[in-house]
Write a protein that holds these residues in place. Structure first.
Motif, PDB file in Angstrom:
ATOM      1  N   PRO A   1       0.789  -1.228   0.000  1.00 12.92           N
ATOM      2  CA  PRO A   1       0.000   0.000   0.000  1.00 12.92           C
ATOM      3  C   PRO A   1       0.823   1.280   0.000  1.00 12.92           C
ATOM      4  N   ALA A   2       1.808   1.406   0.884  1.00 11.67           N
ATOM      5  CA  ALA A   2       2.566   2.659   0.979  1.00 11.67           C
ATOM      6  C   ALA A   2       3.235   3.009  -0.341  1.00 11.67           C
ATOM      7  N   SER A   3       3.789   2.024  -1.025  1.00 12.04           N
ATOM      8  CA  SER A   3       4.472   2.275  -2.297  1.00 12.04           C
ATOM      9  C   SER A   3       3.490   2.699  -3.378  1.00 12.04           C
ATOM     10  N   VAL A   4       2.332   2.048  -3.396  1.00 11.14           N
ATOM     11  CA  VAL A   4       1.326   2.392  -4.400  1.00 11.14           C
ATOM     12  C   VAL A   4       0.738   3.772  -4.114  1.00 11.14           C
ATOM     13  N   TYR A   5       0.477   4.078  -2.847  1.00 16.41           N
ATOM     14  CA  TYR A   5      -0.006   5.424  -2.501  1.00 16.41           C
ATOM     15  C   TYR A   5       0.958   6.486  -3.030  1.00 16.41           C
ATOM     16  N   ALA A   6       2.247   6.268  -2.825  1.00 19.09           N
ATOM     17  CA  ALA A   6       3.248   7.242  -3.262  1.00 19.09           C
ATOM     18  C   ALA A   6       3.232   7.403  -4.778  1.00 19.09           C
ATOM     19  N   ALA A   7       3.047   6.298  -5.500  1.00 18.62           N
ATOM     20  CA  ALA A   7       3.005   6.363  -6.960  1.00 18.62           C
ATOM     21  C   ALA A   7       1.778   7.139  -7.438  1.00 18.62           C
ATOM     22  N   VAL A   8       0.628   6.893  -6.807  1.00 17.03           N
ATOM     23  CA  VAL A   8      -0.586   7.626  -7.164  1.00 17.03           C
ATOM     24  C   VAL A   8      -0.410   9.115  -6.882  1.00 17.03           C
ATOM     25  N   ALA A   9       0.135   9.450  -5.715  1.00 11.31           N
ATOM     26  CA  ALA A   9       0.341  10.852  -5.337  1.00 11.31           C
ATOM     27  C   ALA A   9       1.278  11.547  -6.319  1.00 11.31           C
ATOM     28  N   GLU A  10       2.300  10.847  -6.784  1.00 10.73           N
ATOM     29  CA  GLU A  10       3.246  11.429  -7.734  1.00 10.73           C
ATOM     30  C   GLU A  10       2.561  11.752  -9.058  1.00 10.73           C
ATOM     31  N   ILE A  11       1.685  10.879  -9.529  1.00 11.55           N
ATOM     32  CA  ILE A  11       0.957  11.146 -10.772  1.00 11.55           C
ATOM     33  C   ILE A  11       0.075  12.384 -10.628  1.00 11.55           C
ATOM     34  N   VAL A  12      -0.663  12.470  -9.513  1.00 12.41           N
ATOM     35  CA  VAL A  12      -1.533  13.626  -9.285  1.00 12.41           C
ATOM     36  C   VAL A  12      -0.704  14.906  -9.208  1.00 12.41           C
ATOM     37  N   THR A  13       0.422  14.843  -8.523  1.00 11.02           N
ATOM     38  CA  THR A  13       1.295  16.014  -8.363  1.00 11.02           C
ATOM     39  C   THR A  13       1.819  16.500  -9.706  1.00 11.02           C
ATOM     40  N   VAL A  43      -8.205   2.439   2.068  1.00 11.01           N
ATOM     41  CA  VAL A  43      -7.486   3.033   0.938  1.00 11.01           C
ATOM     42  C   VAL A  43      -7.766   4.532   0.841  1.00 11.01           C
ATOM     43  N   ASP A  44      -9.013   4.923   1.104  1.00 13.35           N
ATOM     44  CA  ASP A  44      -9.342   6.354   1.098  1.00 13.35           C
ATOM     45  C   ASP A  44      -8.428   7.130   2.043  1.00 13.35           C
ATOM     46  N   ALA A  45      -8.294   6.639   3.264  1.00 13.09           N
ATOM     47  CA  ALA A  45      -7.495   7.350   4.269  1.00 13.09           C
ATOM     48  C   ALA A  45      -6.021   7.387   3.873  1.00 13.09           C
ATOM     49  N   GLY A  46      -5.514   6.273   3.349  1.00 13.74           N
ATOM     50  CA  GLY A  46      -4.117   6.223   2.949  1.00 13.74           C
ATOM     51  C   GLY A  46      -3.794   7.210   1.856  1.00 13.74           C
ATOM     52  N   LEU A  47      -4.695   7.364   0.890  1.00 12.33           N
ATOM     53  CA  LEU A  47      -4.470   8.304  -0.205  1.00 12.33           C
ATOM     54  C   LEU A  47      -4.744   9.742   0.222  1.00 12.33           C
ATOM     55  N   ASP A  48      -5.765   9.940   1.047  1.00 13.04           N
ATOM     56  CA  ASP A  48      -6.081  11.298   1.531  1.00 13.04           C
ATOM     57  C   ASP A  48      -4.886  11.931   2.239  1.00 13.04           C
ATOM     58  N   ALA A  49      -4.077  11.112   2.892  1.00 11.65           N
ATOM     59  CA  ALA A  49      -2.932  11.631   3.639  1.00 11.65           C
ATOM     60  C   ALA A  49      -1.848  12.199   2.716  1.00 11.65           C
ATOM     61  N   LEU A  50      -1.862  11.805   1.448  1.00 14.80           N
ATOM     62  CA  LEU A  50      -0.804  12.222   0.519  1.00 14.80           C
ATOM     63  C   LEU A  50      -1.279  13.129  -0.605  1.00 14.80           C
ATOM     64  N   ILE A  51      -2.589  13.170  -0.845  1.00 13.13           N
ATOM     65  CA  ILE A  51      -3.118  13.885  -2.002  1.00 13.13           C
ATOM     66  C   ILE A  51      -3.934  15.082  -1.533  1.00 13.13           C
ATOM     67  N   PRO A  52      -3.734  16.263  -2.168  1.00 12.88           N
ATOM     68  CA  PRO A  52      -4.423  17.483  -1.718  1.00 12.88           C
ATOM     69  C   PRO A  52      -5.935  17.394  -1.752  1.00 12.88           C
ATOM     70  N   GLY A  53      -6.533  16.862  -2.836  1.00  9.33           N
ATOM     71  CA  GLY A  53      -7.986  16.805  -2.945  1.00  9.33           C
ATOM     72  C   GLY A  53      -8.555  15.571  -2.268  1.00  9.33           C
ATOM     73  N   THR A  54      -9.852  15.600  -1.999  1.00 13.87           N
ATOM     74  CA  THR A  54     -10.509  14.443  -1.406  1.00 13.87           C
ATOM     75  C   THR A  54     -10.529  13.287  -2.399  1.00 13.87           C
ATOM     76  N   VAL A  55     -10.298  12.083  -1.900  1.00 14.12           N
ATOM     77  CA  VAL A  55     -10.200  10.907  -2.767  1.00 14.12           C
ATOM     78  C   VAL A  55     -11.478  10.078  -2.682  1.00 14.12           C
ATOM     79  N   GLU A  56     -11.932   9.579  -3.837  1.00 12.63           N
ATOM     80  CA  GLU A  56     -13.055   8.652  -3.935  1.00 12.63           C
ATOM     81  C   GLU A  56     -12.528   7.376  -4.568  1.00 12.63           C
ATOM     82  N   THR A  57     -12.581   6.245  -3.843  1.00 12.29           N
ATOM     83  CA  THR A  57     -12.089   4.988  -4.393  1.00 12.29           C
ATOM     84  C   THR A  57     -13.254   4.082  -4.773  1.00 12.29           C
ATOM     85  N   LEU A  58     -13.024   3.244  -5.775  1.00 13.55           N
ATOM     86  CA  LEU A  58     -14.039   2.288  -6.202  1.00 13.55           C
ATOM     87  C   LEU A  58     -13.374   1.147  -6.960  1.00 13.55           C
ATOM     88  N   ASN A  59     -14.099   0.066  -7.114  1.00 13.22           N
ATOM     89  CA  ASN A  59     -13.612  -1.088  -7.848  1.00 13.22           C
ATOM     90  C   ASN A  59     -13.285  -0.703  -9.290  1.00 13.22           C
TER      91      ASN A  59
END
Length: 247
Positions: free
Chosen positions: A40-52, A88-104
């Motif tokens: 999870p931590a590695s994937v969160y960082a990758a997602v945050a980098e794309i958004v950034t 997953v919402d909480a993990g991504l919210d901690a790294l990404i400025p906007g609110t995150v919505e996760t889904l399948n």
């Protein structure tokens, strides 16, 4: 009107700005390899980098390859099993400025196809199937999503349907499209025995080659190739995030 979507997969993570009126990507998407192991931590960082990289600060829709309930992963198809039970919402919210919505991930692809693609204005029961590493599914009744269906795991001749009929199975066993179409046909036969859809939409990367296999299917249900192809997950995620805000 713009949104932003990120599609997490077992082999790659891709994201882009989305035109929510047209249902298409704005500019070139960014794709990175999914970290291995896919913790999870590695994937969160990758997602945050794309958004950034896009300098996006609004709501972000993120797909996940597993059952998602209220932001929590309950299965982990094709990613590390440590995701199960993770918020997953909480993990991504901690790294990404906007609110995150996760889904399948398949649900996201289906949402996009129902709004902008092959399922547009279709009533009745519509089934979206994504053929990739596994088989994802999204079920709609009169345009309303029935979330978190897992039809890739129905038993077909004693094993998971996706083990025999996924796009990965075709590549792994070096099957020709006609050979693979026979397996998809058998998988759909079993699905249709318990479900009577009015339309089946087939997506994933293999939908780009639909002419090579879809005409070979003998289903009673009409089958159409996804119009958004492999961008459907990103578009559907962005749309889900936007509409959750408005709803």
């Amino acid at each position: 009107m713009q949104g932003f979507g990120v599609d997490i997969g077992g082999s790659g993570i891709k994201g882009c700005l989305v035109d929510l009126e047209q249902g298409r990507l704005l500019g070139e998407r960014i794709r990175v390899e999914t970290p291995q192991p896919s913790l999870p931590a590695s994937v969160y960082a990758a997602v945050a980098e794309i958004v950034t990289q896009f300098e996006w600060t609004g709501r972000v829709g993120v797909t996940f390859p597993g059952v998602m309930k209220r932001g929590v992963a309950h299965t982990a198809a094709n990613v590390d099993k440590s995701w199960i039970g993770t918020d997953v919402d909480a993990g991504l919210d901690a790294l990404i400025p906007g609110t995150v919505e996760t889904l399948n991930d398949a649900d996201a692809a289906g949402i996009a196809e129902m709004r902008y693609g092959a399922g547009r204005d279709r009533r009745g029961v519509v089934l979206m199937l994504t053929f990739g590493t596994g088989i994802g599914s999204a079920l709609f009744v009169d345009g309303h999503l029935v979330p978190n269906t897992e039809f890739g795991h129905i038993q077909v001749d004693g094993e998971d349907g996706e083990r025999r009929a996924s796009a990965a199975a075709r590549e792994r066993e070096d099957l020709s499209y006609p050979e693979w179409a026979k397996r998809v046909d058998r998988y759909l036969d079993v699905l249709e025995a318990g479900l009577w859809p009015d339309l089946i939409i087939v997506g994933g990367g293999v939908s780009k080659k639909a002419a090579k296999w879809v005409p070979l299917l003998s289903t009673r249900t009409p089958v159409l190739a996804a119009e958004l192809q492999n961008d459907a997950g990103i578009v559907g995620a962005a749309l889900a995030a936007h509409e959750r805000r408005d709803g």
